[in-house]
Design a protein around this motif. Structure first.
Motif, PDB file in Angstrom:
ATOM      1  N   LEU A 191     -17.945   3.222 -12.654  1.00 17.57           N
ATOM      2  CA  LEU A 191     -17.060   4.383 -12.554  1.00 17.57           C
ATOM      3  C   LEU A 191     -17.534   5.449 -13.530  1.00 17.57           C
ATOM      4  O   LEU A 191     -17.701   5.167 -14.713  1.00 17.57           O
ATOM      5  CB  LEU A 191     -15.621   4.007 -12.893  1.00 17.57           C
ATOM      6  N   THR A 192     -17.737   6.645 -13.039  1.00 19.90           N
ATOM      7  CA  THR A 192     -18.135   7.748 -13.916  1.00 19.90           C
ATOM      8  C   THR A 192     -17.003   8.737 -14.107  1.00 19.90           C
ATOM      9  O   THR A 192     -17.066   9.591 -14.967  1.00 19.90           O
ATOM     10  CB  THR A 192     -19.364   8.481 -13.340  1.00 19.90           C
ATOM     11  N   ARG A 193     -15.961   8.597 -13.290  1.00 21.64           N
ATOM     12  CA  ARG A 193     -14.760   9.452 -13.404  1.00 21.64           C
ATOM     13  C   ARG A 193     -13.626   8.733 -12.679  1.00 21.64           C
ATOM     14  O   ARG A 193     -13.825   7.705 -12.052  1.00 21.64           O
ATOM     15  CB  ARG A 193     -15.016  10.827 -12.799  1.00 21.64           C
ATOM     16  N   ASP A 194     -12.426   9.271 -12.783  1.00 28.73           N
ATOM     17  CA  ASP A 194     -11.296   8.657 -12.103  1.00 28.73           C
ATOM     18  C   ASP A 194     -11.537   8.612 -10.600  1.00 28.73           C
ATOM     19  O   ASP A 194     -11.964   9.604 -10.007  1.00 28.73           O
ATOM     20  CB  ASP A 194     -10.002   9.446 -12.376  1.00 28.73           C
ATOM     21  N   ARG A 195     -11.295   7.451 -10.006  1.00 29.96           N
ATOM     22  CA  ARG A 195     -11.473   7.272  -8.565  1.00 29.96           C
ATOM     23  C   ARG A 195     -10.288   6.507  -8.016  1.00 29.96           C
ATOM     24  O   ARG A 195      -9.738   5.624  -8.678  1.00 29.96           O
ATOM     25  CB  ARG A 195     -12.738   6.461  -8.235  1.00 29.96           C
ATOM     26  N   THR A 196      -9.931   6.817  -6.788  1.00 29.11           N
ATOM     27  CA  THR A 196      -8.912   6.043  -6.094  1.00 29.11           C
ATOM     28  C   THR A 196      -9.610   4.970  -5.265  1.00 29.11           C
ATOM     29  O   THR A 196     -10.834   4.968  -5.136  1.00 29.11           O
ATOM     30  CB  THR A 196      -8.059   6.931  -5.167  1.00 29.11           C
ATOM     31  N   LEU A 197      -8.825   4.091  -4.674  1.00 31.29           N
ATOM     32  CA  LEU A 197      -9.389   3.024  -3.850  1.00 31.29           C
ATOM     33  C   LEU A 197     -10.238   3.587  -2.712  1.00 31.29           C
ATOM     34  O   LEU A 197     -11.389   3.180  -2.526  1.00 31.29           O
ATOM     35  CB  LEU A 197      -8.258   2.155  -3.296  1.00 31.29           C
ATOM     36  N   VAL A 198      -9.704   4.517  -1.956  1.00 33.54           N
ATOM     37  CA  VAL A 198     -10.441   5.083  -0.814  1.00 33.54           C
ATOM     38  C   VAL A 198     -11.680   5.837  -1.288  1.00 33.54           C
ATOM     39  O   VAL A 198     -12.746   5.748  -0.669  1.00 33.54           O
ATOM     40  CB  VAL A 198      -9.514   5.972   0.056  1.00 33.54           C
ATOM     41  N   GLN A 224      -6.385  -5.330   4.765  1.00 31.69           N
ATOM     42  CA  GLN A 224      -6.219  -6.405   3.778  1.00 31.69           C
ATOM     43  C   GLN A 224      -7.143  -6.219   2.570  1.00 31.69           C
ATOM     44  O   GLN A 224      -7.760  -7.162   2.095  1.00 31.69           O
ATOM     45  CB  GLN A 224      -6.528  -7.753   4.431  1.00 31.69           C
ATOM     46  N   ILE A 225      -7.250  -4.998   2.065  1.00 29.16           N
ATOM     47  CA  ILE A 225      -8.144  -4.708   0.948  1.00 29.16           C
ATOM     48  C   ILE A 225      -7.525  -5.230  -0.344  1.00 29.16           C
ATOM     49  O   ILE A 225      -6.362  -4.959  -0.638  1.00 29.16           O
ATOM     50  CB  ILE A 225      -8.405  -3.195   0.840  1.00 29.16           C
ATOM     51  N   LYS A 226      -8.324  -5.958  -1.118  1.00 34.59           N
ATOM     52  CA  LYS A 226      -7.831  -6.526  -2.365  1.00 34.59           C
ATOM     53  C   LYS A 226      -8.441  -5.795  -3.554  1.00 34.59           C
ATOM     54  O   LYS A 226      -9.632  -5.472  -3.545  1.00 34.59           O
ATOM     55  CB  LYS A 226      -8.201  -8.002  -2.474  1.00 34.59           C
ATOM     56  N   ILE A 227      -7.599  -5.550  -4.552  1.00 33.87           N
ATOM     57  CA  ILE A 227      -8.074  -5.104  -5.855  1.00 33.87           C
ATOM     58  C   ILE A 227      -7.768  -6.247  -6.812  1.00 33.87           C
ATOM     59  O   ILE A 227      -6.615  -6.648  -6.969  1.00 33.87           O
ATOM     60  CB  ILE A 227      -7.387  -3.819  -6.330  1.00 33.87           C
ATOM     61  N   ILE A 228      -8.825  -6.768  -7.426  1.00 31.99           N
ATOM     62  CA  ILE A 228      -8.671  -7.848  -8.392  1.00 31.99           C
ATOM     63  C   ILE A 228      -8.832  -7.234  -9.779  1.00 31.99           C
ATOM     64  O   ILE A 228      -9.867  -6.632 -10.091  1.00 31.99           O
ATOM     65  CB  ILE A 228      -9.716  -8.954  -8.152  1.00 31.99           C
ATOM     66  N   ARG A 229      -7.795  -7.392 -10.572  1.00 34.26           N
ATOM     67  CA  ARG A 229      -7.761  -6.819 -11.919  1.00 34.26           C
ATOM     68  C   ARG A 229      -7.381  -7.955 -12.868  1.00 34.26           C
ATOM     69  O   ARG A 229      -6.209  -8.265 -13.044  1.00 34.26           O
ATOM     70  CB  ARG A 229      -6.735  -5.695 -11.964  1.00 34.26           C
ATOM     71  N   GLY A 230      -8.408  -8.582 -13.421  1.00 30.35           N
ATOM     72  CA  GLY A 230      -8.162  -9.746 -14.276  1.00 30.35           C
ATOM     73  C   GLY A 230      -7.614 -10.881 -13.422  1.00 30.35           C
ATOM     74  O   GLY A 230      -8.220 -11.286 -12.446  1.00 30.35           O
ATOM     75  N   GLU A 231      -6.430 -11.379 -13.784  1.00 32.93           N
ATOM     76  CA  GLU A 231      -5.785 -12.463 -13.030  1.00 32.93           C
ATOM     77  C   GLU A 231      -4.918 -11.931 -11.893  1.00 32.93           C
ATOM     78  O   GLU A 231      -4.432 -12.694 -11.068  1.00 32.93           O
ATOM     79  CB  GLU A 231      -4.906 -13.284 -13.983  1.00 32.93           C
ATOM     80  N   VAL A 254      -3.998  -9.882  -8.464  1.00 32.71           N
ATOM     81  CA  VAL A 254      -4.590  -9.482  -7.182  1.00 32.71           C
ATOM     82  C   VAL A 254      -3.547  -8.674  -6.417  1.00 32.71           C
ATOM     83  O   VAL A 254      -2.423  -9.119  -6.225  1.00 32.71           O
ATOM     84  CB  VAL A 254      -5.010 -10.713  -6.337  1.00 32.71           C
ATOM     85  N   GLU A 255      -3.926  -7.464  -6.018  1.00 28.93           N
ATOM     86  CA  GLU A 255      -3.053  -6.610  -5.217  1.00 28.93           C
ATOM     87  C   GLU A 255      -3.733  -6.361  -3.876  1.00 28.93           C
ATOM     88  O   GLU A 255      -4.943  -6.176  -3.819  1.00 28.93           O
ATOM     89  CB  GLU A 255      -2.781  -5.291  -5.934  1.00 28.93           C
ATOM     90  N   VAL A 256      -2.935  -6.365  -2.805  1.00 28.50           N
ATOM     91  CA  VAL A 256      -3.468  -6.169  -1.458  1.00 28.50           C
ATOM     92  C   VAL A 256      -2.961  -4.838  -0.915  1.00 28.50           C
ATOM     93  O   VAL A 256      -1.768  -4.534  -1.024  1.00 28.50           O
ATOM     94  CB  VAL A 256      -3.063  -7.331  -0.520  1.00 28.50           C
ATOM     95  N   TYR A 257      -3.862  -4.064  -0.334  1.00 24.80           N
ATOM     96  CA  TYR A 257      -3.523  -2.739   0.191  1.00 24.80           C
ATOM     97  C   TYR A 257      -3.983  -2.610   1.634  1.00 24.80           C
ATOM     98  O   TYR A 257      -4.962  -3.221   2.049  1.00 24.80           O
ATOM     99  CB  TYR A 257      -4.206  -1.646  -0.644  1.00 24.80           C
ATOM    100  N   ASP A 258      -3.279  -1.775   2.366  1.00 26.72           N
ATOM    101  CA  ASP A 258      -3.618  -1.466   3.754  1.00 26.72           C
ATOM    102  C   ASP A 258      -4.340  -0.118   3.762  1.00 26.72           C
ATOM    103  O   ASP A 258      -3.706   0.938   3.605  1.00 26.72           O
ATOM    104  CB  ASP A 258      -2.340  -1.413   4.595  1.00 26.72           C
ATOM    105  N   GLY A 259      -5.656  -0.161   3.900  1.00 28.11           N
ATOM    106  CA  GLY A 259      -6.457   1.056   3.879  1.00 28.11           C
ATOM    107  C   GLY A 259      -6.097   2.032   4.985  1.00 28.11           C
ATOM    108  O   GLY A 259      -6.163   3.251   4.797  1.00 28.11           O
ATOM    109  N   LYS A 261       0.495   5.140  -1.051  1.00 25.86           N
ATOM    110  CA  LYS A 261      -0.235   5.794  -2.134  1.00 25.86           C
ATOM    111  C   LYS A 261      -1.616   5.168  -2.291  1.00 25.86           C
ATOM    112  O   LYS A 261      -1.780   3.956  -2.149  1.00 25.86           O
ATOM    113  CB  LYS A 261       0.558   5.644  -3.434  1.00 25.86           C
ATOM    114  N   ASP A 262      -2.611   5.983  -2.591  1.00 25.17           N
ATOM    115  CA  ASP A 262      -3.984   5.543  -2.830  1.00 25.17           C
ATOM    116  C   ASP A 262      -4.082   5.175  -4.314  1.00 25.17           C
ATOM    117  O   ASP A 262      -4.061   6.044  -5.179  1.00 25.17           O
ATOM    118  CB  ASP A 262      -4.944   6.679  -2.470  1.00 25.17           C
ATOM    119  N   PRO A 263      -4.186   3.868  -4.634  1.00 25.83           N
ATOM    120  CA  PRO A 263      -4.135   3.455  -6.038  1.00 25.83           C
ATOM    121  C   PRO A 263      -5.388   3.860  -6.819  1.00 25.83           C
ATOM    122  O   PRO A 263      -6.492   3.931  -6.273  1.00 25.83           O
ATOM    123  CB  PRO A 263      -4.014   1.935  -5.957  1.00 25.83           C
TER     124      PRO A 263
END
Length: 68
Positions: free
Chosen positions: A3-10, A27-34, A36-41, A50-52
């Motif tokens: 990451l070189t700057r703030d980015r959203t998932l999309v 069924q897009i997953k963001i794994i952040r440490g322990e 796991v969040e699932v998003y619908d792209g 919202k685009d996290p």
């Protein structure tokens, strides 16, 4: 991808070359440490969800669809 700057998932997925033809975009997953969040792209792209924001160290997983 670093990451070189703030980015959203999309934005991060777009930076990585976008979805493949076999991507299961609901069924897009963001794994952040322990955690796991699932998003619908598709819902995010239609502005229904919202685009996290992606944080350094996050892992994004777009699973593969079984059928086309």
């Amino acid at each position: 991808y670093p990451l070189t700057r703030d980015r959203t998932l999309v934005q991060a997925i777009t930076d990585a070359g976008g979805y493949t033809d076999f991507a299961k975009t609901t069924q897009i997953k963001i794994i952040r440490g322990e955690q796991v969040e699932v998003y619908d792209g598709q819902r995010i792209e239609r502005m229904k969800d919202k685009d996290p924001l992606i944080k350094p160290g996050d892992i994004i997983v777009v699973p593969r669809r079984i059928f086309l």
